[in-house]
Write an enzyme that holds these catalytic residues in place. Structure first.
Site, PDB file in Angstrom:
ATOM      1  N   ARG A 270      -2.680 -64.215  73.999  1.00 34.80           N
ATOM      2  CA  ARG A 270      -2.882 -63.316  75.138  1.00 34.80           C
ATOM      3  C   ARG A 270      -2.671 -61.896  74.644  1.00 34.80           C
ATOM      4  O   ARG A 270      -2.248 -61.668  73.524  1.00 34.80           O
ATOM      5  CB  ARG A 270      -2.022 -63.671  76.359  1.00 34.80           C
ATOM      6  CG  ARG A 270      -0.663 -64.190  76.131  1.00 34.80           C
ATOM      7  CD  ARG A 270       0.385 -63.229  75.668  1.00 34.80           C
ATOM      8  NE  ARG A 270       0.359 -61.917  76.276  1.00 34.80           N
ATOM      9  CZ  ARG A 270       0.789 -60.833  75.670  1.00 34.80           C
ATOM     10  NH1 ARG A 270       1.252 -60.883  74.423  1.00 34.80           N
ATOM     11  NH2 ARG A 270       0.766 -59.665  76.270  1.00 34.80           N
ATOM     12  N   GLY A 271      -2.988 -60.944  75.532  1.00 37.81           N
ATOM     13  CA  GLY A 271      -2.916 -59.540  75.123  1.00 37.81           C
ATOM     14  C   GLY A 271      -4.317 -59.092  74.729  1.00 37.81           C
ATOM     15  O   GLY A 271      -5.037 -59.821  74.023  1.00 37.81           O
ATOM     16  N   ALA A 272      -4.681 -57.870  75.164  1.00 40.37           N
ATOM     17  CA  ALA A 272      -6.071 -57.422  75.057  1.00 40.37           C
ATOM     18  C   ALA A 272      -6.686 -57.572  73.655  1.00 40.37           C
ATOM     19  O   ALA A 272      -7.751 -58.170  73.490  1.00 40.37           O
ATOM     20  CB  ALA A 272      -6.150 -55.974  75.521  1.00 40.37           C
TER      21      ALA A 272
ATOM     22  N   ARG B 277     -11.288 -65.089  80.354  1.00 40.26           N
ATOM     23  CA  ARG B 277     -10.443 -64.113  81.059  1.00 40.26           C
ATOM     24  C   ARG B 277     -11.289 -62.873  81.336  1.00 40.26           C
ATOM     25  O   ARG B 277     -11.947 -62.357  80.437  1.00 40.26           O
ATOM     26  CB  ARG B 277      -9.195 -63.758  80.228  1.00 40.26           C
ATOM     27  CG  ARG B 277      -8.301 -64.972  79.993  1.00 40.26           C
ATOM     28  CD  ARG B 277      -6.906 -64.605  79.609  1.00 40.26           C
ATOM     29  NE  ARG B 277      -6.193 -63.949  80.685  1.00 40.26           N
ATOM     30  CZ  ARG B 277      -5.038 -63.301  80.510  1.00 40.26           C
ATOM     31  NH1 ARG B 277      -4.509 -63.222  79.308  1.00 40.26           N
ATOM     32  NH2 ARG B 277      -4.411 -62.744  81.524  1.00 40.26           N
TER      33      ARG B 277
ATOM     34  N   GLN C 171       6.226 -61.689  80.170  1.00 43.96           N
ATOM     35  CA  GLN C 171       5.847 -61.266  78.810  1.00 43.96           C
ATOM     36  C   GLN C 171       6.843 -60.271  78.226  1.00 43.96           C
ATOM     37  O   GLN C 171       6.996 -60.182  77.016  1.00 43.96           O
ATOM     38  CB  GLN C 171       4.437 -60.628  78.817  1.00 43.96           C
ATOM     39  CG  GLN C 171       3.314 -61.609  79.027  1.00 43.96           C
ATOM     40  CD  GLN C 171       2.887 -61.643  80.479  1.00 43.96           C
ATOM     41  OE1 GLN C 171       3.701 -61.455  81.379  1.00 43.96           O
ATOM     42  NE2 GLN C 171       1.614 -61.904  80.721  1.00 43.96           N
TER      43      GLN C 171
ATOM     44  N   ASP D 242      -5.596 -52.998  79.456  1.00 46.40           N
ATOM     45  CA  ASP D 242      -6.569 -54.082  79.283  1.00 46.40           C
ATOM     46  C   ASP D 242      -7.996 -53.583  79.442  1.00 46.40           C
ATOM     47  O   ASP D 242      -8.909 -54.119  78.839  1.00 46.40           O
ATOM     48  CB  ASP D 242      -6.254 -55.204  80.274  1.00 46.40           C
ATOM     49  CG  ASP D 242      -4.925 -55.844  79.918  1.00 46.40           C
ATOM     50  OD1 ASP D 242      -4.915 -56.744  79.084  1.00 46.40           O
ATOM     51  OD2 ASP D 242      -3.884 -55.377  80.418  1.00 46.40           O
TER      52      ASP D 242
ATOM     53  N   ASN E 197      -3.926 -52.522  83.764  1.00 45.69           N
ATOM     54  CA  ASN E 197      -2.914 -53.107  82.878  1.00 45.69           C
ATOM     55  C   ASN E 197      -2.128 -54.130  83.695  1.00 45.69           C
ATOM     56  O   ASN E 197      -2.361 -54.306  84.896  1.00 45.69           O
ATOM     57  CB  ASN E 197      -2.002 -52.004  82.319  1.00 45.69           C
ATOM     58  CG  ASN E 197      -1.134 -52.519  81.178  1.00 45.69           C
ATOM     59  OD1 ASN E 197      -1.648 -53.138  80.236  1.00 45.69           O
ATOM     60  ND2 ASN E 197       0.161 -52.307  81.256  1.00 45.69           N
ATOM     61  N   LYS E 198      -1.194 -54.787  83.039  1.00 45.15           N
ATOM     62  CA  LYS E 198      -0.426 -55.867  83.674  1.00 45.15           C
ATOM     63  C   LYS E 198       0.113 -55.453  85.041  1.00 45.15           C
ATOM     64  O   LYS E 198       0.589 -54.325  85.200  1.00 45.15           O
ATOM     65  CB  LYS E 198       0.717 -56.274  82.727  1.00 45.15           C
ATOM     66  CG  LYS E 198       1.591 -57.402  83.207  1.00 45.15           C
ATOM     67  CD  LYS E 198       0.817 -58.657  83.582  1.00 45.15           C
ATOM     68  CE  LYS E 198      -0.038 -59.203  82.465  1.00 45.15           C
ATOM     69  NZ  LYS E 198      -0.963 -60.275  82.909  1.00 45.15           N
TER      70      LYS E 198
HETATM   71  O1  MRU Z   1      -2.094 -61.408  80.801  1.00 42.84           O
HETATM   72  P1  MRU Z   1      -1.828 -60.890  79.415  1.00 42.84           P
HETATM   73  O2  MRU Z   1      -0.468 -61.182  78.892  1.00 42.84           O
HETATM   74  O3  MRU Z   1      -2.937 -61.207  78.442  1.00 42.84           O
HETATM   75  O4  MRU Z   1      -1.871 -59.354  79.714  1.00 42.84           O
HETATM   76  C1  MRU Z   1      -2.435 -58.449  78.901  1.00 42.84           C
HETATM   77  C2  MRU Z   1      -1.369 -57.652  78.389  1.00 42.84           C
HETATM   78  O5  MRU Z   1      -0.857 -57.994  77.363  1.00 42.84           O
HETATM   79  C3  MRU Z   1      -0.842 -56.493  79.126  1.00 42.84           C
HETATM   80  O6  MRU Z   1      -1.477 -56.122  80.261  1.00 42.84           O
HETATM   81  C4  MRU Z   1      -0.621 -55.392  78.147  1.00 42.84           C
HETATM   82  O7  MRU Z   1       0.249 -54.493  78.688  1.00 42.84           O
HETATM   83  C5  MRU Z   1      -1.917 -54.736  77.764  1.00 42.84           C
HETATM   84  S1  MRU Z   1      -2.029 -54.381  76.131  1.00 42.84           S
HETATM   85  C6  MRU Z   1      -2.352 -55.813  75.367  1.00 42.84           C
END
Ligand code: MRU
Length: 349
Positions: A51-53, A91, A190, A231, A241-242
């Site tokens: 996970r993570g962008a 996703r 996370q 993201d 973002n999250k």
């Molecule tokens: O749902 P995730 O854990 O894949 O979320 C994405 C992220 O990791 C966050 O939003 C993060 O802050 C963005 S940078 C990778």
């Protein structure tokens, strides 16, 4: 990054298998997850093993290359189109995924080997960009700074180095003696699980805080700087973002704390005019209603933490309007969250 004395990336290729650190098991267990087919890689992205962008971008690029490598001549066109749709449906929010899939798809039209070379390039560039973001971002960090971050935008969220955490790692190397407040980041935690694990691993002083503690911390003047990841960034500088990021940004403005977003240019989507155009993923209510952890003996547990019979709403991301953002730390430098600055840097490639 080092885990023990061994250097790891978050995701990589071995033969035709995509390999990744299993992020669903961290921080309790460190295990490598193997995806022999593009479909396995899709499942790993959907289930957030990776996970993570940036990390899902790299994994998706490799998945596209896997699809090219395994398609037969006869079924090639249809298989590849279907595979691309499968990967893109894993996703919806992180732009890096679509960016990587498109690059590898175009390269694969020449040959499957070319697709794999391109997927490797995407992964290498992700790592290099993160490193540059660390260099530019560290200039914002003064000695003994207290920094707040949300979710995990560390090396686990990219191929290596990370975005929001890369400046912090470099500041530590520069002996700036920083301290990090880590939002737990409900519902999947996370922050509490992954960011805290990374910071422990890199000996960065930190403390985990409940998501709703940041207002108090900022009101008490205990936060000098907020750095988060992204993201997807719209052409006008709005940032997805999250979930929970928007709250931090509004609070930061209220209390006069600089609020920075760290992201590579591959996160910017010039086709999204504003944040309203960014698709926001809604995930299973179970992520809110249940929590995963271990008991005192180290046994894995999944427990319900909400009233039986109640449902939950679980949007995975929110959008922070550009007006709350002090700047975007990119691999080309720090830019304003404004359509002219974004247009300029994207035009320059
Ligand atoms: O749902 P995730 O854990 O894949 O979320 C994405 C992220 O990791 C966050 O939003 C993060 O802050 C963005 S940078 C990778």
């Amino acid at each position: 990054m080092l885990v023990g004395d061994k250097s790891y990336q978050t995701v990589w290729i071995e033969g035709s298998s995509v390999m990744m650190i299993d992020q669903n098991l961290l921080p309790f267990e460190f295990k490598i997850h193997e995806c022999p087919t593009y479909w396995d890689t899709c499942m790993a992205i959907t289930d957030m093993v990776v996970r993570g962008a940036g990390a899902i971008g790299a994994a998706a690029g490799y998945a596209m290359a896997q699809a090219f490598l395994t398609s037969t001549k006869k079924t090639k066109a249809i298989t590849i189109r279907e595979a691309r749709a499968d990967i893109e449906h894993t996703r919806p929010t992180a732009k890096n995924l679509f960016y990587a899939v498109d690059r590898v798809y175009q390269a694969g039209l020449i040959s499957p080997e070319n697709a794999m070379i391109e997927a490797q390039k995407v992964a290498i560039k992700d790592s290099q960009d993160s490193r540059s973001i660390g260099v530019f971002g560290s200039e914002l960090i003064r000695k003994k700074a207290n920094i707040l971050t949300h979710c995990n935008a560390g090396w686990l969220a990219f191929v290596d180095y990370g975005t929001a955490l890369a400046p912090i790692y470099l500041a530590m190397k520069q002996n700036k003696d920083v301290f990090v407040y880590v939002d737990e980041t409900r519902p999947r935690n996370q922050g509490a699980k992954l960011t805290a694990w990374e910071l422990n691993n890199n000996k960065v002083p930190h403390v985990i805080i409940p998501d709703n503690a940041s207002a108090t911390l900022m009101a008490q003047g205990k936060v000098d700087l907020v750095i988060v990841g992204a993201d997807r960034i719209a052409a006008n500088g709005d940032v997805a973002n999250k979930i929970g990021t928007l709250e931090k940004a509004v609070l930061a403005k209220e209390f006069g704390v600089p609020f920075y977003v760290a992201a590579p240019l591959s996160t910017i989507d010039m086709e999204c005019a504003s944040g309203k155009d960014i698709p926001i993923e809604t995930r299973s209510p179970d992520e809110v209603l249940y929590q995963m952890g271990i008991d005192a003996n180290g046994n894995k547990l999944r427990v319900r933490v909400a009233s039986p019979g109640s449902d939950a709403w679980n949007p995975a991301f929110d959008v922070t309007p550009a007006k709350y953002i002090s700047g975007i730390i990119t691999e080309k430098g720090i830019i304003k969250a404004h359509h002219r600055a974004i247009g300029r840097v994207m035009g320059a490639g």
